[in-house]
Design a protein around this motif. Structure first.
Motif, PDB file in Angstrom:
ATOM      1  N   LYS A 244     -17.622   8.588  -7.493  1.00 19.92           N
ATOM      2  CA  LYS A 244     -17.647   8.485  -6.042  1.00 19.92           C
ATOM      3  C   LYS A 244     -16.312   7.962  -5.512  1.00 19.92           C
ATOM      4  CE  LYS A 244     -19.504   3.786  -5.494  1.00 19.92           C
ATOM      5  NZ  LYS A 244     -20.610   2.980  -4.914  1.00 19.92           N
ATOM      6  N   LYS A 245     -16.046   8.292  -4.245  1.00 20.52           N
ATOM      7  CA  LYS A 245     -14.846   7.836  -3.570  1.00 20.52           C
ATOM      8  C   LYS A 245     -15.028   6.380  -3.129  1.00 20.52           C
ATOM      9  CE  LYS A 245     -13.464  12.068  -3.953  1.00 20.52           C
ATOM     10  NZ  LYS A 245     -12.463  12.442  -4.978  1.00 20.52           N
ATOM     11  N   HIS A 246     -13.909   5.677  -2.993  1.00 20.41           N
ATOM     12  CA  HIS A 246     -13.965   4.293  -2.542  1.00 20.41           C
ATOM     13  C   HIS A 246     -13.619   4.230  -1.062  1.00 20.41           C
ATOM     14  CE1 HIS A 246     -13.347   2.387  -6.802  1.00 20.41           C
ATOM     15  NE2 HIS A 246     -14.540   2.910  -6.621  1.00 20.41           N
ATOM     16  N   HIS A 247     -14.427   3.495  -0.313  1.00 20.89           N
ATOM     17  CA  HIS A 247     -14.192   3.321   1.119  1.00 20.89           C
ATOM     18  C   HIS A 247     -14.236   1.821   1.426  1.00 20.89           C
ATOM     19  CE1 HIS A 247     -14.601   7.613   2.199  1.00 20.89           C
ATOM     20  NE2 HIS A 247     -15.461   7.647   1.183  1.00 20.89           N
ATOM     21  N   PRO A 248     -13.105   1.191   1.692  1.00 27.90           N
ATOM     22  CA  PRO A 248     -11.766   1.764   1.613  1.00 27.90           C
ATOM     23  C   PRO A 248     -11.252   1.769   0.174  1.00 27.90           C
ATOM     24  CG  PRO A 248     -11.629  -0.516   2.273  1.00 27.90           C
ATOM     25  CD  PRO A 248     -13.096  -0.204   2.171  1.00 27.90           C
ATOM     26  N   PRO A 249     -10.231   2.572  -0.092  1.00 27.56           N
ATOM     27  CA  PRO A 249      -9.654   2.561  -1.442  1.00 27.56           C
ATOM     28  C   PRO A 249      -8.796   1.318  -1.656  1.00 27.56           C
ATOM     29  CG  PRO A 249      -8.421   4.053  -0.042  1.00 27.56           C
ATOM     30  CD  PRO A 249      -9.579   3.560   0.778  1.00 27.56           C
ATOM     31  N   MET A 250      -8.541   1.018  -2.917  1.00 29.18           N
ATOM     32  CA  MET A 250      -7.662  -0.086  -3.269  1.00 29.18           C
ATOM     33  C   MET A 250      -6.326   0.473  -3.731  1.00 29.18           C
ATOM     34  SD  MET A 250      -9.646  -2.587  -2.629  1.00 29.18           S
ATOM     35  CE  MET A 250      -8.769  -3.988  -3.337  1.00 29.18           C
ATOM     36  N   LEU A 251      -5.283  -0.350  -3.639  1.00 27.44           N
ATOM     37  CA  LEU A 251      -3.948   0.116  -4.023  1.00 27.44           C
ATOM     38  C   LEU A 251      -3.902   0.577  -5.477  1.00 27.44           C
ATOM     39  CD1 LEU A 251      -1.649  -2.525  -2.273  1.00 27.44           C
ATOM     40  CD2 LEU A 251      -1.893  -0.106  -1.675  1.00 27.44           C
ATOM     41  N   HIS A 252      -4.642  -0.102  -6.342  1.00 31.50           N
ATOM     42  CA  HIS A 252      -4.576   0.226  -7.766  1.00 31.50           C
ATOM     43  C   HIS A 252      -5.590   1.306  -8.166  1.00 31.50           C
ATOM     44  CE1 HIS A 252      -7.618  -2.993  -7.356  1.00 31.50           C
ATOM     45  NE2 HIS A 252      -8.281  -2.267  -8.251  1.00 31.50           N
ATOM     46  N   ASP A 253      -6.363   1.807  -7.217  1.00 28.10           N
ATOM     47  CA  ASP A 253      -7.333   2.859  -7.526  1.00 28.10           C
ATOM     48  C   ASP A 253      -6.627   4.122  -8.017  1.00 28.10           C
ATOM     49  OD1 ASP A 253      -9.617   1.487  -7.012  1.00 28.10           O
ATOM     50  OD2 ASP A 253      -9.916   2.272  -4.997  1.00 28.10           O
ATOM     51  N   LYS A 270      -1.450  17.746 -10.783  1.00 27.55           N
ATOM     52  CA  LYS A 270      -0.094  17.910 -10.258  1.00 27.55           C
ATOM     53  C   LYS A 270       0.551  16.562  -9.971  1.00 27.55           C
ATOM     54  CE  LYS A 270      -0.924  22.420  -8.071  1.00 27.55           C
ATOM     55  NZ  LYS A 270      -1.044  23.129  -6.772  1.00 27.55           N
ATOM     56  N   LEU A 271      -0.186  15.684  -9.316  1.00 35.83           N
ATOM     57  CA  LEU A 271       0.372  14.373  -8.984  1.00 35.83           C
ATOM     58  C   LEU A 271       0.628  13.548 -10.240  1.00 35.83           C
ATOM     59  CD1 LEU A 271      -1.902  13.616  -5.901  1.00 35.83           C
ATOM     60  CD2 LEU A 271       0.554  14.045  -5.832  1.00 35.83           C
ATOM     61  N   SER A 272      -0.293  13.603 -11.200  1.00 36.09           N
ATOM     62  CA  SER A 272      -0.099  12.860 -12.441  1.00 36.09           C
ATOM     63  C   SER A 272       1.125  13.362 -13.195  1.00 36.09           C
ATOM     64  CB  SER A 272      -1.353  12.987 -13.322  1.00 36.09           C
ATOM     65  OG  SER A 272      -2.478  12.412 -12.688  1.00 36.09           O
ATOM     66  N   PHE A 273       1.373  14.657 -13.145  1.00 37.23           N
ATOM     67  CA  PHE A 273       2.543  15.217 -13.815  1.00 37.23           C
ATOM     68  C   PHE A 273       3.834  14.643 -13.248  1.00 37.23           C
ATOM     69  CE2 PHE A 273       5.872  18.467 -14.107  1.00 37.23           C
ATOM     70  CZ  PHE A 273       5.914  18.658 -15.490  1.00 37.23           C
ATOM     71  N   HIS A 274       3.844  14.305 -11.956  1.00 32.35           N
ATOM     72  CA  HIS A 274       5.032  13.738 -11.318  1.00 32.35           C
ATOM     73  C   HIS A 274       4.988  12.211 -11.290  1.00 32.35           C
ATOM     74  CE1 HIS A 274       5.425  17.902  -9.876  1.00 32.35           C
ATOM     75  NE2 HIS A 274       6.702  17.616  -9.693  1.00 32.35           N
ATOM     76  N   GLY A 275       4.117  11.612 -12.086  1.00 32.34           N
ATOM     77  CA  GLY A 275       4.077  10.162 -12.200  1.00 32.34           C
ATOM     78  C   GLY A 275       3.362   9.450 -11.080  1.00 32.34           C
ATOM     79  N   ILE A 276       2.626  10.174 -10.266  1.00 32.13           N
ATOM     80  CA  ILE A 276       1.888   9.566  -9.152  1.00 32.13           C
ATOM     81  C   ILE A 276       0.431   9.455  -9.587  1.00 32.13           C
ATOM     82  CG2 ILE A 276       1.313   9.763  -6.700  1.00 32.13           C
ATOM     83  CD1 ILE A 276       3.747  11.655  -6.468  1.00 32.13           C
ATOM     84  N   LYS A 277       0.024   8.248  -9.944  1.00 24.97           N
ATOM     85  CA  LYS A 277      -1.296   8.067 -10.540  1.00 24.97           C
ATOM     86  C   LYS A 277      -2.205   7.130  -9.760  1.00 24.97           C
ATOM     87  CE  LYS A 277       0.462   8.949 -15.197  1.00 24.97           C
ATOM     88  NZ  LYS A 277       0.578   8.454 -16.598  1.00 24.97           N
ATOM     89  N   THR A 278      -1.678   6.361  -8.824  1.00 28.60           N
ATOM     90  CA  THR A 278      -2.489   5.415  -8.065  1.00 28.60           C
ATOM     91  C   THR A 278      -2.353   5.680  -6.572  1.00 28.60           C
ATOM     92  OG1 THR A 278      -0.729   3.756  -7.859  1.00 28.60           O
ATOM     93  CG2 THR A 278      -2.120   3.660  -9.841  1.00 28.60           C
ATOM     94  N   VAL A 279      -3.251   5.070  -5.815  1.00 30.44           N
ATOM     95  CA  VAL A 279      -3.202   5.207  -4.363  1.00 30.44           C
ATOM     96  C   VAL A 279      -1.917   4.606  -3.811  1.00 30.44           C
ATOM     97  CG1 VAL A 279      -4.336   4.500  -2.219  1.00 30.44           C
ATOM     98  CG2 VAL A 279      -5.720   5.210  -4.176  1.00 30.44           C
ATOM     99  N   GLN A 280      -1.446   3.515  -4.390  1.00 29.60           N
ATOM    100  CA  GLN A 280      -0.199   2.899  -3.929  1.00 29.60           C
ATOM    101  C   GLN A 280       0.985   3.843  -4.124  1.00 29.60           C
ATOM    102  OE1 GLN A 280       0.922  -0.687  -5.999  1.00 29.60           O
ATOM    103  NE2 GLN A 280       2.349  -1.324  -4.395  1.00 29.60           N
TER     104      GLN A 280
END
Length: 474
Positions: A244-253, A270-280
């Motif tokens: 499930k989605k988090h409402h609100p999300p956390m930076l480390h999610d 796609k995002l993980s491939f470019h090193g983007i893995k967290t909401v922050q």
């Protein structure tokens, strides 16, 4: 004589035959008489044997008709409710909305994560609902309604209409809702205990349930209290709670906690491939270089999907951490998603809402971009320890939570006044802009737009400004 006798002898047999025929026609045979007697006796015996059965069947049918006729007057809801149930000003009411989404085997709570409270309301005063009480306790019962039952179209539904929409469990399943379903209302308030769904809502036509409450039969006499119900909602299988989605999300999610980004889906990969893995990390790139982030996501993420995702991400609680990027003649303070709080350049302080020259803005934009690239080497402090910085940070966060996006404004060349208005909403840099100095248009009203190229290890600005020149401009 002879002739007469001869003639008589000739005619005598015929006469005797005719007489026998007449006698045969008028006299029944012995066998026929016996048969008629036997048949008559059998029919008489048959009627004698069937008489008790016929009497019993007729009696039962008459009793059944009389019973139905009596029930139609004394027990038929269609007649009694029309005669007795008049529109009532009293109604049970759920004090707060439910916390969604709801999963099977999970406790049902309100939006503030507290037990559900039910209050008694009265709208007799100009149709305005106000809390009220009764002098005695009331027994209540929680039930599940079909989500199609919509009270908005009929505020004066009858108990019969309400009861027809109660949903029972599927055959062979546990009761649809379990827990403390019987409540006692005192002083106009009743609190629920642990209640949970045992089955999802995918098997009914509208695929939604409502939690409803009614007065237990026989609890209140002489006054009608209308039933209360929640909004319609989907009940999902508890196995889906892991995703499930988090409402609100956390930076480390992880990123898939954001709306429109599925776990192990194409956007996630796609995002993980470019090193983007967290909401922050997602928000930092959205602030610094939105076009690059949109390019990574690709054409599969439409403007409408992007709007949903970025609005959900911006509800994130940023906390109180601040990040400091230091150099020989500058110090830049940033929030956790790389938005500028303030910058100190050669002894002069610039706040994010301060008007400044185009050269100074370009120079500070370059510093922010460099800070983003070197994020892991920045100094991290707690903004609460510095009252001035904490106030600035709090203002930015409050404004960021109220940010609004317009779908048709992505990558559009808007005027400086438009961007400034949106920046004010976001709590970002409210600087006077010159479109000639910002060849890359603003996306989603994020304040930072760099004309230089960005790589994973380098950062370059569109122009170089010496500190003395910056001073002269100010």
């Amino acid at each position: 004589m002879t002739k007469r006798l001869f003639n008589d002898s000739e005619r005598e047999p015929d006469k005797s035959d005719d007489k026998r025929m007449r006698n045969n026609a008028t006299r029944p045979s012995f066998a026929s008489v016996i048969g008629e007697v036997v048949m008559s006796k059998n029919i008489e015996n048959l009627f004698t044997a069937m008489e008790p059965l016929l009497k019993r069947v007729v009696g039962e049918e008459v009793e059944r008709v009389l019973r139905q006729w009596s029930c139609s007057f004394t027990r038929s809801p269609s007649l009694r409710l029309q005669a007795m149930e008049q529109p009532s000003s009293l109604q049970l009411w759920f004090s707060k909305r439910l916390s969604l989404p709801i999963f099977t085997s999970s406790r049902i709570i309100d939006i503030d994560e507290n037990p559900i409270n039910i209050v008694l309301m009265d709208k007799s005063n100009n149709n305005q609902m106000v809390p009220t009480t009764l002098p005695h306790a009331i027994k209540l019962e929680l039930v599940v309604l079909d989500g199609d039952f919509s009270p908005s179209g009929n505020e004066d539904w009858t108990s019969d209409e309400f009861n027809r929409h109660i949903v029972k469990e599927r055959k062979g399943k546990r009761p649809l809702i379990s827990g403390e379903l019987n409540l006692i209302m005192r002083d106009g308030v009743a609190s629920t205990g642990d209640i949970e769904f045992t089955d999802n809502s995918s098997w009914i036509r509208c695929r939604k349930f409502r939690v409803a409450v009614r007065v237990a039969p026989g609890s209140v006499q002489g006054v009608r209290i209308r039933e209360g119900m929640t909004e319609a909602f989907v009940v999902k299988d508890h196995r889906g709670e892991l995703y499930k989605k988090h409402h609100p999300p956390m930076l480390h999610d992880e990123l898939w906690r954001l709306e429109k980004i599925g776990k192990d889906g194409s956007f996630h990969r796609k995002l993980s491939f470019h090193g983007i893995k967290t909401v922050q990390e997602f928000l930092k790139l959205a602030v610094v270089d939105t076009p690059k982030l949109r390019h990574i996501l690709g054409m599969g993420m439409s403007d409408k999907m992007w709007e949903v995702t970025i609005k959900h991400a911006m509800t994130c609680d940023l906390g109180s951490k601040l990040y400091i990027y230091r150099g020989p003649q500058f110090t830049v303070f940033l929030d956790p998603i790389c938005k500028l709080i303030r910058a100190e350049v050669n002894g002069q302080t610039f706040f994010n809402r301060d008007p400044m020259s185009h050269l100074n803005k370009s120079y500070i934009d370059k510093l922010v971009k460099e800070a983003y690239v070197r994020w892991h080497s920045l100094e991290e402090i707690d903004g609460v320890l510095n009252d001035n910085i904490a106030v600035l940070t709090q203002g930015d966060q409050t404004a960021a939570s109220a940010v609004t996006y317009q779908q048709n404004q992505y990558y559009s060349d808007k005027s400086a006044s438009f961007v400034a208005n949106n920046n004010t909403q976001m709590g970002c840099c409210d600087w006077s802009l010159n479109q000639a100095y910002s060849p890359a248009p603003f996306a989603n009203a994020f304040p930072f737009s760099f004309s230089g190229s960005q790589t994973d290890g380098t950062a370059s600005g569109s122009s170089s400004v010496d500190v003395d020149g910056a001073r002269r401009q100010n």
